[in-house]
Design a protein around this motif. Structure first.
Motif, PDB file in Angstrom:
ATOM      1  N   VAL A 366      37.950  34.543  16.256  1.00  0.00           N
ATOM      2  CA  VAL A 366      38.803  34.613  17.441  1.00  0.00           C
ATOM      3  C   VAL A 366      39.951  33.592  17.402  1.00  0.00           C
ATOM      4  O   VAL A 366      41.100  33.942  17.691  1.00  0.00           O
ATOM      5  N   PRO A 367      39.707  32.311  17.058  1.00  0.00           N
ATOM      6  CA  PRO A 367      40.843  31.375  17.030  1.00  0.00           C
ATOM      7  C   PRO A 367      41.950  31.809  16.081  1.00  0.00           C
ATOM      8  O   PRO A 367      43.143  31.693  16.408  1.00  0.00           O
ATOM      9  N   LEU A 368      41.579  32.328  14.921  1.00  0.00           N
ATOM     10  CA  LEU A 368      42.577  32.769  13.955  1.00  0.00           C
ATOM     11  C   LEU A 368      43.382  33.945  14.490  1.00  0.00           C
ATOM     12  O   LEU A 368      44.606  33.992  14.357  1.00  0.00           O
ATOM     13  N   LEU A 369      42.711  34.917  15.130  1.00  0.00           N
ATOM     14  CA  LEU A 369      43.412  36.058  15.710  1.00  0.00           C
ATOM     15  C   LEU A 369      44.377  35.610  16.798  1.00  0.00           C
ATOM     16  O   LEU A 369      45.523  36.068  16.869  1.00  0.00           O
ATOM     17  N   ALA A 370      43.906  34.732  17.661  1.00  0.00           N
ATOM     18  CA  ALA A 370      44.734  34.265  18.773  1.00  0.00           C
ATOM     19  C   ALA A 370      45.989  33.561  18.271  1.00  0.00           C
ATOM     20  O   ALA A 370      47.100  33.810  18.753  1.00  0.00           O
ATOM     21  N   LEU A 371      45.817  32.692  17.288  1.00  0.00           N
ATOM     22  CA  LEU A 371      46.963  31.934  16.776  1.00  0.00           C
ATOM     23  C   LEU A 371      47.919  32.834  16.001  1.00  0.00           C
ATOM     24  O   LEU A 371      49.137  32.643  16.057  1.00  0.00           O
ATOM     25  N   THR A 372      47.389  33.821  15.281  1.00  0.00           N
ATOM     26  CA  THR A 372      48.267  34.748  14.560  1.00  0.00           C
ATOM     27  C   THR A 372      49.088  35.571  15.535  1.00  0.00           C
ATOM     28  O   THR A 372      50.297  35.780  15.339  1.00  0.00           O
ATOM     29  N   ALA A 373      48.454  36.067  16.603  1.00  0.00           N
ATOM     30  CA  ALA A 373      49.196  36.826  17.617  1.00  0.00           C
ATOM     31  C   ALA A 373      50.275  35.957  18.250  1.00  0.00           C
ATOM     32  O   ALA A 373      51.410  36.411  18.466  1.00  0.00           O
ATOM     33  N   ALA A 374      49.934  34.710  18.535  1.00  0.00           N
ATOM     34  CA  ALA A 374      50.920  33.798  19.127  1.00  0.00           C
ATOM     35  C   ALA A 374      52.065  33.527  18.160  1.00  0.00           C
ATOM     36  O   ALA A 374      53.238  33.496  18.547  1.00  0.00           O
ATOM     37  N   ASP A 375      51.740  33.330  16.878  1.00  0.00           N
ATOM     38  CA  ASP A 375      52.793  33.113  15.875  1.00  0.00           C
ATOM     39  C   ASP A 375      53.744  34.302  15.823  1.00  0.00           C
ATOM     40  O   ASP A 375      54.967  34.135  15.742  1.00  0.00           O
ATOM     41  N   GLY A 376      53.184  35.520  15.836  1.00  0.00           N
ATOM     42  CA  GLY A 376      54.022  36.708  15.747  1.00  0.00           C
ATOM     43  C   GLY A 376      54.942  36.851  16.942  1.00  0.00           C
ATOM     44  O   GLY A 376      56.133  37.170  16.803  1.00  0.00           O
ATOM     45  N   LEU A 377      54.416  36.635  18.138  1.00  0.00           N
ATOM     46  CA  LEU A 377      55.247  36.716  19.340  1.00  0.00           C
ATOM     47  C   LEU A 377      56.354  35.671  19.304  1.00  0.00           C
ATOM     48  O   LEU A 377      57.508  35.947  19.660  1.00  0.00           O
ATOM     49  N   TYR A 378      55.998  34.474  18.886  1.00  0.00           N
ATOM     50  CA  TYR A 378      56.997  33.402  18.848  1.00  0.00           C
ATOM     51  C   TYR A 378      58.088  33.693  17.827  1.00  0.00           C
ATOM     52  O   TYR A 378      59.280  33.453  18.065  1.00  0.00           O
ATOM     53  N   GLU A 379      57.688  34.258  16.683  1.00  0.00           N
ATOM     54  CA  GLU A 379      58.662  34.526  15.625  1.00  0.00           C
ATOM     55  C   GLU A 379      59.628  35.638  16.018  1.00  0.00           C
ATOM     56  O   GLU A 379      60.803  35.614  15.636  1.00  0.00           O
ATOM     57  N   THR A 403      47.248  34.745  26.636  1.00  0.00           N
ATOM     58  CA  THR A 403      46.735  33.521  27.254  1.00  0.00           C
ATOM     59  C   THR A 403      45.347  33.759  27.846  1.00  0.00           C
ATOM     60  O   THR A 403      44.460  32.903  27.754  1.00  0.00           O
ATOM     61  N   ARG A 404      45.158  34.940  28.454  1.00  0.00           N
ATOM     62  CA  ARG A 404      43.848  35.258  29.036  1.00  0.00           C
ATOM     63  C   ARG A 404      42.816  35.594  27.964  1.00  0.00           C
ATOM     64  O   ARG A 404      41.672  35.138  28.032  1.00  0.00           O
ATOM     65  N   THR A 405      43.197  36.417  26.992  1.00  0.00           N
ATOM     66  CA  THR A 405      42.218  36.853  26.004  1.00  0.00           C
ATOM     67  C   THR A 405      41.854  35.753  25.014  1.00  0.00           C
ATOM     68  O   THR A 405      40.737  35.738  24.485  1.00  0.00           O
ATOM     69  N   ALA A 406      42.784  34.829  24.775  1.00  0.00           N
ATOM     70  CA  ALA A 406      42.522  33.767  23.793  1.00  0.00           C
ATOM     71  C   ALA A 406      41.835  32.554  24.401  1.00  0.00           C
ATOM     72  O   ALA A 406      41.338  31.701  23.670  1.00  0.00           O
ATOM     73  N   GLY A 407      41.834  32.469  25.725  1.00  0.00           N
ATOM     74  CA  GLY A 407      41.217  31.307  26.353  1.00  0.00           C
ATOM     75  C   GLY A 407      41.910  30.020  25.959  1.00  0.00           C
ATOM     76  O   GLY A 407      43.139  29.915  26.001  1.00  0.00           O
ATOM     77  N   ASP A 408      41.110  29.052  25.534  1.00  0.00           N
ATOM     78  CA  ASP A 408      41.674  27.740  25.187  1.00  0.00           C
ATOM     79  C   ASP A 408      42.069  27.624  23.713  1.00  0.00           C
ATOM     80  O   ASP A 408      42.493  26.553  23.273  1.00  0.00           O
ATOM     81  N   HIS A 409      41.942  28.724  22.961  1.00  0.00           N
ATOM     82  CA  HIS A 409      42.220  28.629  21.520  1.00  0.00           C
ATOM     83  C   HIS A 409      43.691  28.353  21.225  1.00  0.00           C
ATOM     84  O   HIS A 409      44.008  27.877  20.128  1.00  0.00           O
ATOM     85  N   LEU A 410      44.578  28.672  22.159  1.00  0.00           N
ATOM     86  CA  LEU A 410      45.996  28.398  21.939  1.00  0.00           C
ATOM     87  C   LEU A 410      46.336  26.930  22.181  1.00  0.00           C
ATOM     88  O   LEU A 410      47.506  26.545  22.053  1.00  0.00           O
ATOM     89  N   TRP A 411      45.349  26.135  22.528  1.00  0.00           N
ATOM     90  CA  TRP A 411      45.598  24.723  22.827  1.00  0.00           C
ATOM     91  C   TRP A 411      45.035  23.789  21.760  1.00  0.00           C
ATOM     92  O   TRP A 411      44.868  22.599  22.011  1.00  0.00           O
ATOM     93  N   ASP A 412      44.765  24.314  20.590  1.00  0.00           N
ATOM     94  CA  ASP A 412      44.288  23.492  19.489  1.00  0.00           C
ATOM     95  C   ASP A 412      45.418  23.341  18.478  1.00  0.00           C
ATOM     96  O   ASP A 412      45.814  24.321  17.840  1.00  0.00           O
ATOM     97  N   PRO A 413      46.002  22.148  18.313  1.00  0.00           N
ATOM     98  CA  PRO A 413      45.543  20.907  18.926  1.00  0.00           C
ATOM     99  C   PRO A 413      46.209  20.562  20.254  1.00  0.00           C
ATOM    100  O   PRO A 413      45.633  19.846  21.064  1.00  0.00           O
ATOM    101  N   ASP A 414      47.443  21.070  20.495  1.00  0.00           N
ATOM    102  CA  ASP A 414      48.136  20.572  21.690  1.00  0.00           C
ATOM    103  C   ASP A 414      49.023  21.615  22.343  1.00  0.00           C
ATOM    104  O   ASP A 414      50.035  21.282  22.940  1.00  0.00           O
ATOM    105  N   GLY A 415      48.668  22.880  22.236  1.00  0.00           N
ATOM    106  CA  GLY A 415      49.434  23.924  22.906  1.00  0.00           C
ATOM    107  C   GLY A 415      50.384  24.638  21.962  1.00  0.00           C
ATOM    108  O   GLY A 415      51.220  23.996  21.315  1.00  0.00           O
ATOM    109  N   HIS A 416      50.258  25.964  21.881  1.00  0.00           N
ATOM    110  CA  HIS A 416      51.116  26.735  20.981  1.00  0.00           C
ATOM    111  C   HIS A 416      52.517  26.862  21.568  1.00  0.00           C
ATOM    112  O   HIS A 416      52.704  26.955  22.777  1.00  0.00           O
ATOM    113  N   GLU A 417      53.515  26.928  20.683  1.00  0.00           N
ATOM    114  CA  GLU A 417      54.916  26.992  21.099  1.00  0.00           C
ATOM    115  C   GLU A 417      55.209  28.192  21.986  1.00  0.00           C
ATOM    116  O   GLU A 417      56.085  28.142  22.855  1.00  0.00           O
ATOM    117  N   VAL A 418      54.496  29.314  21.759  1.00  0.00           N
ATOM    118  CA  VAL A 418      54.817  30.523  22.518  1.00  0.00           C
ATOM    119  C   VAL A 418      54.544  30.342  24.004  1.00  0.00           C
ATOM    120  O   VAL A 418      55.207  30.967  24.847  1.00  0.00           O
TER     121      VAL A 418
END
Length: 720
Positions: A366-379, A403-418
């Motif tokens: 789940v953390p990897l999926l959440a961060l990949t989705a966030a990376d794609g949106l940001y890019e 933000t809802r589906t990923a929970g707190d995984h977008l905050w490792d370590p300090d909040g995703h740019e998206v």
């Protein structure tokens, strides 16, 4: 942008003419073998007719996968076919989606008071138009997730010419009353479910057999499960009896769902049909990406995400370094198995399918999926995004869902740019209330996860103070800005770059309050401390530009010219020719030149700043209006009277259209236009000096990491 109470309802300019009928928002295509559900439609129609104009809104309420959105789409398609004047389809999982769609509709129908510059005000003006128009209209609010958020945004019709249809999974009292009636939507009737299978499988001989009724019952008569099953059977030439054996033999697979995942009573059927179809899709996908792609899509907005996301480098890298053509092939395979829908430039996944996919996704992935989705949106996010309003709205909606589906995984370590990119996008889009809510939520979560003194927490509070300033809540903005400065000085020390940025914000606020001398001293000290701290030119550009403006305002024109010229040269070198901050930098130099008597150079720079602003921000952006006003002033000052008057005529017309006739910017343009015609030529400078300090002077925390592109992740959909 003004509060809701300041919405202007007069027609600003003569309408250009609306080409009726209109369809705003894409009505979803009806599924193959769509069942009209005559009995359910009779109930809906009966409720609609009970109270004439009193019962305006029907709320279709039921669990996921029962076909609520398809039923609403059938009504919308019928309305389009019958020539209803206006059909609006608005995704309603998030309030900002509703506001954005209503604002778009207001522009399309040329509703009185719509400006194109303030989405919240435009949406309110559109609601006012709906309430009184005699034109026939239908508004669909699809998938309401928060009844409290949409309260106050329900369309009404005082003429009886309109109708609202809403869909939701909720059974909430806040969705009824005020002319709204709930209509419960359940699964197909047994004969409807069997009829669906017969119609869907009719073109393939032998697929419809004596087990069709039994299969429909085993699938719980659930439309989504029936769709999964039919796609599998068609792709593999498997009849109803054979699929039923597969389904029953695979029932144990569904036990991977925890009991809590089946609150609606449909999870078992969906999990089984999903896993059967997903297994088949994996076998049919030559690249072996089916599970990874579907898992990633499940974390995004079911209403749709941009198909271009699957060509982003961050996503492709996470999928093992494949190319975009390979991913498109996988998407087509998943589409063929009804696991998602590729519709033009958008990719959609049913909310219940997405939920089932997430439920069977291993926790460690789940953390990897959440961060990949966030990376794609940001890019994929354009910069600036103001000229791309529709895309920006879709990206913000997807960020909210993530933000809802990923929970707190977008905050490792300090909040995703998206997360921060979505917040700045809300501010730039003029969605003041949504921006405030977004930054307030980020500040609260950052404080919980990172602590009250973490730099990210302080950055979120800084941007929240900027939201307060935009909303006109100056006292709250000043108090929050000063408290952030105190915390940063204590935690980071007085010379830290973030502390210096906080001090620069306080200086901007002080200048805005009219204390220019104090603002000059504080800004000079900030720059001196920044030089001692070794800050790079990029970091000091906004503060230096603000100081040049302050020098000019207090009469230190020579110093202002020297400083502004150096800043412009640094901006062009550091930021590049296509950065949206450059037009503002050039305009500051032009103002300094004009005050120094270098009029021809000032005019030339103003002309270039306007051209760049139109190119980078679009001709209807509010900053472009400001550039046009000052260029007209410069034309007038150098005796180019005809060009000045012509440009001001255009500016006032556009300002009335985009901002409204009573907006302060429109009133200032009219006042200046009047002074231009006055024989006392010296008055124009006094009026120009009364303009507020630019928003660019505010120093929010940026959403870009040092180093640029988001980090490349591993491959999603696997345990690696």
């Amino acid at each position: 942008m003004g509060p809701y109470s300041s919405v202007v309802v007069q027609q600003a300019v003569a309408p250009q003419g609306v080409d009726w009928p209109l369809e705003v928002g894409a009505v979803p295509a009806l599924a193959s073998a769509f069942q009209p559900r005559a009995g359910l439609r009779e109930r809906i129609d009966a409720v609609r007719e009970e109270g004439a104009t009193a019962v305006l809104t029907q709320v279709l309420s039921g669990g996921g996968g029962v076909g609520k959105s398809q039923l609403a789409a059938s009504y919308a398609s019928q309305a389009v076919a019958e020539g209803v004047d206006l059909v609006v389809w608005a995704p309603a999982a998030e309030l900002q989606q509703v506001v954005t769609r209503f604002a778009e509709a207001g522009v399309r129908v040329e509703a009185p008071g719509v400006t194109g510059a303030d989405p919240e005000a435009d949406a309110r003006a559109f609601l006012a138009w709906l309430a009184t128009t005699s034109r026939r209209w239908l508004v669909v609010l699809d998938d309401i997730a928060d009844p409290g958020a949409v309260e106050g945004w329900w369309p009404v019709s005082r003429t009886g010419s309109g109708w609202v249809l809403a869909t939701t999974r909720l059974h909430d009292a806040r969705l009824t009353g005020g002319g709204r009636r709930r209509v419960s939507v359940d699964v197909y009737e047994p004969d409807e479910a069997a009829a669906y299978l017969r119609a869907r499988l009719a073109e393939d001989d032998g697929l419809v057999d004596g087990a069709v009724d039994e299969l429909a019952g085993a699938l719980g008569y659930l439309p989504l499960a029936l769709g999964h099953a039919a796609a599998y059977m068609i792709n593999h030439g498997v009849g109803c009896a054979a699929y039923l054996r597969l389904f029953r033999g695979s029932r144990s697979i569904a036990e991977v769902l925890p009991p809590s995942a089946d609150a609606e009573g449909y999870g078992r059927q969906i999990a089984t049909t999903l896993l059967l179809s997903l297994g088949a899709a994996e076998e049919a996908d030559p690249a072996g990406l089916a599970r990874a792609v579907l898992s990633l899509a499940a974390f995004l907005d079911p209403a749709g995400h941009p198909a271009a996301l699957w060509a982003m480098e961050s996503v492709l890298s996470s999928l093992g370094g494949c190319d975009a053509a390979t991913v498109r092939t996988t998407l087509r395979v998943l589409h063929r198995y009804a696991l998602l829908t590729c519709d033009g430039d958008a990719v959609r996944i049913h909310a219940l399918t997405a939920r089932a996919v997430r439920e069977v996704t291993p926790d460690e992935v789940v953390p990897l999926l959440a961060l990949t989705a966030a990376d794609g949106l940001y890019e994929i996010w354009p910069e600036p995004d103001q000229p791309h309003r529709a895309l920006a709205a879709v990206l913000r909606a997807n960020t909210d869902v993530l933000t809802r589906t990923a929970g707190d995984h977008l905050w490792d370590p300090d909040g995703h740019e998206v997360l921060f990119r979505a917040g700045t996008s809300l501010i730039h889009a003029g969605l003041a209330e949504s921006a405030t809510a977004h930054w307030s939520g980020l500040a609260s979560r950052a404080e919980r996860l990172l602590g009250p003194e973490h730099p990210t927490t302080l950055g979120c509070r800084t941007n929240l103070s900027a939201c307060h300033a935009v909303e006109g809540r100056v006292g709250e903005a000043m108090a929050l800005t000063e408290s952030v400065l105190v915390d940063r000085e204590r935690v980071l020390g007085p010379g830290h770059p973030d502390t210096l940025a906080a001090r620069a914000n306080v200086a901007v606020a002080i200048a805005g309050a009219g204390h220019l001398g104090e603002a000059v001293l504080m800004t000079e000290q900030v720059l001196a401390d920044g030089e001692r701290a070794g800050l790079e030119d990029r970091d000091t550009l906004p503060t230096r530009l603000h100081l040049a403006e302050l020098y000019r305002e207090v009469g230190r024109v020579g110093e202002a010219v020297v400083l502004a010229e150096r800043i412009l040269a640094d901006s062009e070198r550091v930021l590049g020719a296509d950065h949206p901050d450059l037009p503002h930098a050039r305009s500051v130099v032009a103002d300094c030149y004009m005050d120094a008597g270098r009029c021809l150079e000032a005019v030339a720079l103003r002309e270039r700043s306007l051209a760049d602003a139109e190119r980078l921000l679009g001709p209807d952006h509010v900053e472009v209006l400001s550039h046009r006003t000052f260029l007209a002033a410069f034309y007038w000052a150098v005796g180019r009277t005809g060009e000045a008057l012509s440009l001001m005529d255009r500016t006032i017309a556009d300002s009335e259209r985009l901002l409204g006739p009573e907006h302060p910017g429109t009133l200032a343009s009219r006042e200046f236009f009047a002074v231009m015609r006055h024989p006392w030529r010296f008055l124009w400078r006094r009026i120009l000096r009364r303009r507020p300090l630019p928003a660019a002077d505010w120093r929010p925390i940026g959403d870009h990491r040092p180093g640029g592109r988001p980090p490349v992740r591993g491959r999603p959909g696997s345990s690696r």
